[in-house]
Design a protein around this motif. Sequence first.
Motif, PDB file in Angstrom:
ATOM      1  N   ASP A   1       0.836  -0.755  -0.038  1.00 21.80           N
ATOM      2  CA  ASP A   1       0.029  -0.356  -0.165  1.00 21.80           C
ATOM      3  C   ASP A   1       0.844   1.722   0.372  1.00 21.80           C
ATOM      4  O   ASP A   1       0.619   2.482  -0.876  1.00 21.80           O
ATOM      5  CB  ASP A   1      -0.929  -0.012   0.733  1.00 21.80           C
ATOM      6  CG  ASP A   1      -2.126  -0.888   1.495  1.00 21.80           C
ATOM      7  OD1 ASP A   1      -2.641  -1.781   0.353  1.00 21.80           O
ATOM      8  OD2 ASP A   1      -2.385  -0.964   2.122  1.00 21.80           O
TER       9      ASP A   1
ATOM     10  N   LEU B   1       1.855   1.915  -3.588  1.00 21.76           N
ATOM     11  CA  LEU B   1       1.137   2.688  -5.087  1.00 21.76           C
ATOM     12  C   LEU B   1       1.076   3.949  -4.094  1.00 21.76           C
ATOM     13  O   LEU B   1       0.965   4.680  -5.101  1.00 21.76           O
ATOM     14  CB  LEU B   1       0.029   1.408  -4.237  1.00 21.76           C
ATOM     15  CG  LEU B   1      -0.257   0.005  -4.573  1.00 21.76           C
ATOM     16  CD1 LEU B   1      -1.077  -0.809  -4.304  1.00 21.76           C
ATOM     17  CD2 LEU B   1      -0.046   0.519  -6.397  1.00 21.76           C
ATOM     18  N   GLY B   2       0.876   3.986  -2.302  1.00 23.20           N
ATOM     19  CA  GLY B   2       0.682   5.610  -2.236  1.00 23.20           C
ATOM     20  C   GLY B   2       1.644   6.389  -2.465  1.00 23.20           C
ATOM     21  O   GLY B   2       1.356   7.558  -3.987  1.00 23.20           O
ATOM     22  N   GLU B   3       3.251   5.510  -3.003  1.00 22.95           N
ATOM     23  CA  GLU B   3       4.260   6.267  -3.356  1.00 22.95           C
ATOM     24  C   GLU B   3       3.885   6.388  -5.447  1.00 22.95           C
ATOM     25  O   GLU B   3       4.378   7.700  -5.411  1.00 22.95           O
ATOM     26  CB  GLU B   3       5.661   6.169  -3.306  1.00 22.95           C
ATOM     27  CG  GLU B   3       6.020   5.621  -2.083  1.00 22.95           C
ATOM     28  CD  GLU B   3       6.894   5.091  -1.513  1.00 22.95           C
ATOM     29  OE1 GLU B   3       7.925   4.375  -2.264  1.00 22.95           O
ATOM     30  OE2 GLU B   3       7.062   4.908   0.231  1.00 22.95           O
ATOM     31  N   ILE B   4       3.173   5.581  -5.177  1.00 25.95           N
ATOM     32  CA  ILE B   4       3.213   5.982  -7.292  1.00 25.95           C
ATOM     33  C   ILE B   4       2.504   6.285  -7.430  1.00 25.95           C
ATOM     34  O   ILE B   4       2.812   7.382  -8.615  1.00 25.95           O
ATOM     35  CB  ILE B   4       3.169   4.228  -7.441  1.00 25.95           C
ATOM     36  CG1 ILE B   4       4.785   3.286  -7.697  1.00 25.95           C
ATOM     37  CG2 ILE B   4       2.672   4.100  -9.203  1.00 25.95           C
ATOM     38  CD1 ILE B   4       4.301   1.876  -7.971  1.00 25.95           C
ATOM     39  N   GLU B   5       1.173   6.907  -6.618  1.00 26.75           N
ATOM     40  CA  GLU B   5       0.288   7.982  -7.521  1.00 26.75           C
ATOM     41  C   GLU B   5       1.063   9.193  -6.656  1.00 26.75           C
ATOM     42  O   GLU B   5       0.161   9.629  -7.887  1.00 26.75           O
ATOM     43  CB  GLU B   5      -0.626   7.658  -6.584  1.00 26.75           C
ATOM     44  CG  GLU B   5      -1.834   8.526  -6.225  1.00 26.75           C
ATOM     45  CD  GLU B   5      -3.394   7.363  -5.489  1.00 26.75           C
ATOM     46  OE1 GLU B   5      -4.028   8.655  -4.909  1.00 26.75           O
ATOM     47  OE2 GLU B   5      -2.826   7.238  -4.377  1.00 26.75           O
ATOM     48  N   SER B   6       1.146   9.457  -5.589  1.00 28.73           N
ATOM     49  CA  SER B   6       2.225  10.733  -5.233  1.00 28.73           C
ATOM     50  C   SER B   6       2.389  10.661  -6.873  1.00 28.73           C
ATOM     51  O   SER B   6       2.943  12.223  -7.472  1.00 28.73           O
ATOM     52  CB  SER B   6       2.682  10.889  -3.966  1.00 28.73           C
ATOM     53  OG  SER B   6       3.893  10.412  -3.992  1.00 28.73           O
TER      54      SER B   6
ATOM     55  N   LEU C   1       2.746   9.996  -9.854  1.00 32.24           N
ATOM     56  CA  LEU C   1       1.443  10.432 -11.097  1.00 32.24           C
ATOM     57  C   LEU C   1       1.387  12.318 -10.954  1.00 32.24           C
ATOM     58  O   LEU C   1       0.906  12.242 -11.772  1.00 32.24           O
ATOM     59  CB  LEU C   1       1.047   9.158 -11.422  1.00 32.24           C
ATOM     60  CG  LEU C   1       0.305   9.414 -12.423  1.00 32.24           C
ATOM     61  CD1 LEU C   1       1.313   9.678 -13.702  1.00 32.24           C
ATOM     62  CD2 LEU C   1      -1.242   8.615 -12.197  1.00 32.24           C
ATOM     63  N   ARG C   2       1.245  11.714  -9.719  1.00 30.36           N
ATOM     64  CA  ARG C   2      -0.121  13.081  -9.673  1.00 30.36           C
ATOM     65  C   ARG C   2       1.502  14.715  -9.975  1.00 30.36           C
ATOM     66  O   ARG C   2       0.918  15.242  -9.729  1.00 30.36           O
ATOM     67  CB  ARG C   2      -0.235  13.100  -8.095  1.00 30.36           C
ATOM     68  CG  ARG C   2      -1.622  12.603  -8.267  1.00 30.36           C
ATOM     69  CD  ARG C   2      -2.319  12.620  -7.159  1.00 30.36           C
ATOM     70  NE  ARG C   2      -3.468  12.129  -6.665  1.00 30.36           N
ATOM     71  CZ  ARG C   2      -4.089  11.656  -7.587  1.00 30.36           C
ATOM     72  NH1 ARG C   2      -4.954  12.621  -8.381  1.00 30.36           N
ATOM     73  NH2 ARG C   2      -5.505  10.961  -7.491  1.00 30.36           N
TER      74      ARG C   2
ATOM     75  N   ALA D   1      -3.124  12.101 -14.134  1.00 30.30           N
ATOM     76  CA  ALA D   1      -3.797  11.579 -12.464  1.00 30.30           C
ATOM     77  C   ALA D   1      -5.548  11.717 -12.958  1.00 30.30           C
ATOM     78  O   ALA D   1      -6.157  11.279 -12.247  1.00 30.30           O
ATOM     79  CB  ALA D   1      -2.884  12.477 -11.854  1.00 30.30           C
TER      80      ALA D   1
ATOM     81  N   ASP E   1      -8.303   9.480 -12.583  1.00 29.25           N
ATOM     82  CA  ASP E   1      -9.933   9.570 -11.199  1.00 29.25           C
ATOM     83  C   ASP E   1     -11.054   9.506 -12.178  1.00 29.25           C
ATOM     84  O   ASP E   1     -11.653   8.891 -11.537  1.00 29.25           O
ATOM     85  CB  ASP E   1      -9.970  10.552 -10.523  1.00 29.25           C
ATOM     86  CG  ASP E   1      -8.515  10.614  -9.616  1.00 29.25           C
ATOM     87  OD1 ASP E   1      -7.640   9.852  -9.409  1.00 29.25           O
ATOM     88  OD2 ASP E   1      -7.912  11.111  -8.960  1.00 29.25           O
TER      89      ASP E   1
END
Length: 96
Positions: A6, A9-14, A16-17, A24, A28
């Motif tokens: 998790d 995944l949070g690091e990848i999401e941040s 990407l944003r 991004a 969403d």
Amino acid sequence: MPGSDDQRLGEIESRLRRDDPRFARALDVGRPRRPREYRRVRAWLLLATALAALGAGIALAHGLLIATGLVLAGIAGELFDPHRRTCGDRRPPPRA
């Protein structure tokens, strides 16, 4: 171990944003755009303009127009590089 996945995944999401916020947001909403490095419409238009200027410069035997076409072609070539922002530091080497 699930916590570490998790966290990754949070690091990848941040990341990407931060790297491509429009992609991004579209992801969403459910209508993703191609990532920025694959959007090359401006590069193609600049390359077409460069080739037109180069061709016109050759046909008219006008040196300044030829030089303009070559410079624009070089700029367009740089725009086609998907990793042009991650090429490292552009600082000069340290003096001895």
